[in-house]
Design a protein around this motif. Sequence first.
Motif, PDB file in Angstrom:
ATOM      1  N   GLY A  35       0.819  -1.210   0.000  1.00  0.00           N
ATOM      2  CA  GLY A  35       0.000   0.000   0.000  1.00  0.00           C
ATOM      3  C   GLY A  35       0.842   1.245   0.000  1.00  0.00           C
ATOM      4  O   GLY A  35       0.459   2.277  -0.541  1.00  0.00           O
ATOM      5  N   ALA A  36       2.003   1.153   0.616  1.00  0.00           N
ATOM      6  CA  ALA A  36       2.943   2.287   0.633  1.00  0.00           C
ATOM      7  C   ALA A  36       3.990   2.137  -0.463  1.00  0.00           C
ATOM      8  O   ALA A  36       4.937   2.889  -0.533  1.00  0.00           O
ATOM      9  CB  ALA A  36       3.617   2.384   1.999  1.00  0.00           C
ATOM     10  N   GLY A  37       3.818   1.122  -1.297  1.00  0.00           N
ATOM     11  CA  GLY A  37       4.790   0.867  -2.351  1.00  0.00           C
ATOM     12  C   GLY A  37       5.176  -0.594  -2.373  1.00  0.00           C
ATOM     13  O   GLY A  37       4.799  -1.381  -1.499  1.00  0.00           O
ATOM     14  N   LEU A  38       5.933  -0.962  -3.387  1.00  0.00           N
ATOM     15  CA  LEU A  38       6.357  -2.353  -3.529  1.00  0.00           C
ATOM     16  C   LEU A  38       7.513  -2.662  -2.591  1.00  0.00           C
ATOM     17  O   LEU A  38       8.417  -1.846  -2.411  1.00  0.00           O
ATOM     18  CB  LEU A  38       6.767  -2.631  -4.975  1.00  0.00           C
ATOM     19  CG  LEU A  38       5.655  -2.572  -6.024  1.00  0.00           C
ATOM     20  CD1 LEU A  38       6.227  -2.832  -7.407  1.00  0.00           C
ATOM     21  CD2 LEU A  38       4.557  -3.577  -5.711  1.00  0.00           C
ATOM     22  N   GLU A  39       7.467  -3.820  -1.997  1.00  0.00           N
ATOM     23  CA  GLU A  39       8.582  -4.341  -1.217  1.00  0.00           C
ATOM     24  C   GLU A  39       8.842  -5.769  -1.658  1.00  0.00           C
ATOM     25  O   GLU A  39       8.006  -6.402  -2.314  1.00  0.00           O
ATOM     26  CB  GLU A  39       8.270  -4.285   0.284  1.00  0.00           C
ATOM     27  CG  GLU A  39       8.149  -2.872   0.830  1.00  0.00           C
ATOM     28  CD  GLU A  39       8.035  -2.844   2.343  1.00  0.00           C
ATOM     29  OE1 GLU A  39       8.018  -3.934   2.950  1.00  0.00           O
ATOM     30  OE2 GLU A  39       7.963  -1.737   2.906  1.00  0.00           O
ATOM     31  N   TYR A  40       9.996  -6.282  -1.283  1.00  0.00           N
ATOM     32  CA  TYR A  40      10.378  -7.636  -1.686  1.00  0.00           C
ATOM     33  C   TYR A  40      10.774  -8.421  -0.441  1.00  0.00           C
ATOM     34  O   TYR A  40      11.526  -7.933   0.400  1.00  0.00           O
ATOM     35  CB  TYR A  40      11.527  -7.572  -2.698  1.00  0.00           C
ATOM     36  CG  TYR A  40      11.129  -6.873  -3.968  1.00  0.00           C
ATOM     37  CD1 TYR A  40      10.621  -7.580  -5.043  1.00  0.00           C
ATOM     38  CD2 TYR A  40      11.215  -5.479  -4.081  1.00  0.00           C
ATOM     39  CE1 TYR A  40      10.230  -6.938  -6.204  1.00  0.00           C
ATOM     40  CE2 TYR A  40      10.820  -4.832  -5.229  1.00  0.00           C
ATOM     41  CZ  TYR A  40      10.328  -5.569  -6.293  1.00  0.00           C
ATOM     42  OH  TYR A  40       9.926  -4.928  -7.436  1.00  0.00           O
ATOM     43  N   VAL A  41      10.247  -9.631  -0.373  1.00  0.00           N
ATOM     44  CA  VAL A  41      10.458 -10.461   0.814  1.00  0.00           C
ATOM     45  C   VAL A  41      10.971 -11.829   0.367  1.00  0.00           C
ATOM     46  O   VAL A  41      10.503 -12.387  -0.625  1.00  0.00           O
ATOM     47  CB  VAL A  41       9.151 -10.631   1.618  1.00  0.00           C
ATOM     48  CG1 VAL A  41       9.392 -11.497   2.846  1.00  0.00           C
ATOM     49  CG2 VAL A  41       8.600  -9.269   2.029  1.00  0.00           C
ATOM     50  N   ALA A  42      11.935 -12.345   1.095  1.00  0.00           N
ATOM     51  CA  ALA A  42      12.463 -13.686   0.840  1.00  0.00           C
ATOM     52  C   ALA A  42      12.539 -14.443   2.155  1.00  0.00           C
ATOM     53  O   ALA A  42      12.776 -13.848   3.218  1.00  0.00           O
ATOM     54  CB  ALA A  42      13.837 -13.602   0.193  1.00  0.00           C
ATOM     55  N   TRP A  43      12.342 -15.747   2.071  1.00  0.00           N
ATOM     56  CA  TRP A  43      12.533 -16.610   3.243  1.00  0.00           C
ATOM     57  C   TRP A  43      13.616 -17.624   2.909  1.00  0.00           C
ATOM     58  O   TRP A  43      13.639 -18.208   1.834  1.00  0.00           O
ATOM     59  CB  TRP A  43      11.245 -17.346   3.614  1.00  0.00           C
ATOM     60  CG  TRP A  43      11.325 -18.031   4.957  1.00  0.00           C
ATOM     61  CD1 TRP A  43      11.062 -17.481   6.166  1.00  0.00           C
ATOM     62  CD2 TRP A  43      11.717 -19.389   5.212  1.00  0.00           C
ATOM     63  NE1 TRP A  43      11.253 -18.397   7.176  1.00  0.00           N
ATOM     64  CE2 TRP A  43      11.657 -19.592   6.619  1.00  0.00           C
ATOM     65  CE3 TRP A  43      12.099 -20.454   4.405  1.00  0.00           C
ATOM     66  CZ2 TRP A  43      11.973 -20.796   7.224  1.00  0.00           C
ATOM     67  CZ3 TRP A  43      12.422 -21.664   5.000  1.00  0.00           C
ATOM     68  CH2 TRP A  43      12.345 -21.821   6.394  1.00  0.00           C
ATOM     69  N   HIS A  44      14.525 -17.818   3.878  1.00  0.00           N
ATOM     70  CA  HIS A  44      15.656 -18.716   3.662  1.00  0.00           C
ATOM     71  C   HIS A  44      15.968 -19.432   4.963  1.00  0.00           C
ATOM     72  O   HIS A  44      15.776 -18.863   6.056  1.00  0.00           O
ATOM     73  CB  HIS A  44      16.878 -17.923   3.180  1.00  0.00           C
ATOM     74  CG  HIS A  44      18.083 -18.760   2.896  1.00  0.00           C
ATOM     75  ND1 HIS A  44      18.165 -19.604   1.804  1.00  0.00           N
ATOM     76  CD2 HIS A  44      19.265 -18.894   3.552  1.00  0.00           C
ATOM     77  CE1 HIS A  44      19.340 -20.216   1.811  1.00  0.00           C
ATOM     78  NE2 HIS A  44      20.023 -19.795   2.864  1.00  0.00           N
TER      79      HIS A  44
END
Length: 464
Positions: A132-141
């Motif tokens: 909603g405030a912009g694109l973010e990127y998330v990864a799980w490792h």
Amino acid sequence: MTRVSVNKFEDWRTEARALLDAGTAPHEADFVDARSGQAALDLVPDPGPRPAAVTRVPRKFLDLAGMVSCFRDPNRWNLLYRILWRITHGEQHLLADHIDDDVEKFRTMEKAVRRDIHKMRAFVRFREVNTGAGLEYVAWHRPDHLIVEANAPFFVRRFGSMRWAILTPDESAYWDLKELRFGPGMPRSAAPGDDELEDLWRTYYGSIFNPARANLRAMRAEMPVRHWATLPETQIINDLLRNAGSRTISMVKEQPGSARLWIPERPTLPAMKDAVQGCEGCDLYKIATQAVFGEGPRGAAVVMVGEQPGDQEDQDGRPFVGPAGKLLDRALKDAGIDRDEVYVTNAVKHFSFEERGKRRIHKKPTGPQISACRPWLEAELGLIKPEVVVCLGATAALSLAGRDVRIQKDRGRFMDTRWAKRLLITTHPSALLRMPDRSLFDEQYAQLVNDLAMVAEFVQRKSA
């Protein structure tokens, strides 16, 4: 017994320094891993009296210890202190003793952490999230060791222009374009599911997959199965393997030429000089009189690499015997380099030309021709192992230093290279012969001699 709780490497350094100052021996100290609350269990017996402490600690130990501190084992802190104590109490060269039990554990842990850091960099896959405030990127490792904080700066450098989070069971890293922060570990369910980036990864992996090298055992070793759940490309491996046969045939047909097939199994300079005459790695063999191999002493400290043979070299079968070669001889002499001690060769071994009437006019070799001939040049350099490689002109620089190198920008300065201690780029003598007036020729010739004088000085310092 002094019991100390530590969480991170800097904590351990502070506590270890205090224990050293107090003269606390390893058997008198017990480090507790604050993350797990577990005390180390591999304490050693009292080693008896030791010489007075030496306060200087090798930088190498501190660098490696930082890696070992990420190893997932509460005993690592005691091991580090035990080695530190021994180094500062009479065993300054302990790390060079590879049969010592402590050192063997230390090295094994360091290699495991370094490998896990590499795996994290290879296997982290970001997924797009719209907050909603912009694109973010998330990864799980899920790393094997406690490497998130040590590895996070790499991802800042690589992906510094986007907001991202890397979640792991141990701790999580967050980058907001300004500050890198760390928080508690998160479960796999906290990470988002598939997005459009998944399809991009699968398309990319499918395009680079080489069925001729498909080896499931090696694949599982390099890409452990426990990571497959977070890697979108693993979802298409079975399909790629089913089509491997037909794709292998197609790739072989499309493969560009290479001289590698003509290099002797046990290469020597004389054997390669004979073998190069049968080379059909590119189409130049069809028009040239003969291949022109390198020439000079086997142990030459300097290797000069030109572009390709000229008309006279093509006829004589020897490199640098035409006008450009004579100018090179003169420049070497003026720079203080003995021509007889230099190995000269070319990036391309056959003469590329176009006919104009009865004349054969030099034609710059193409990228595929340069690539096809590179195995000959690499084999020469691998046998000679020179101190310095000098690239004469753009084609030689392209062959050995890559596409980003430019003659005017990079000439006259040493670069690192895997074929020698140094690589230097300068102008090809033939370029000087094409100068429109004498003053420009004199200027460029002086620069060439100056570049070669740098080579002479470097070699002299190394042999002194």
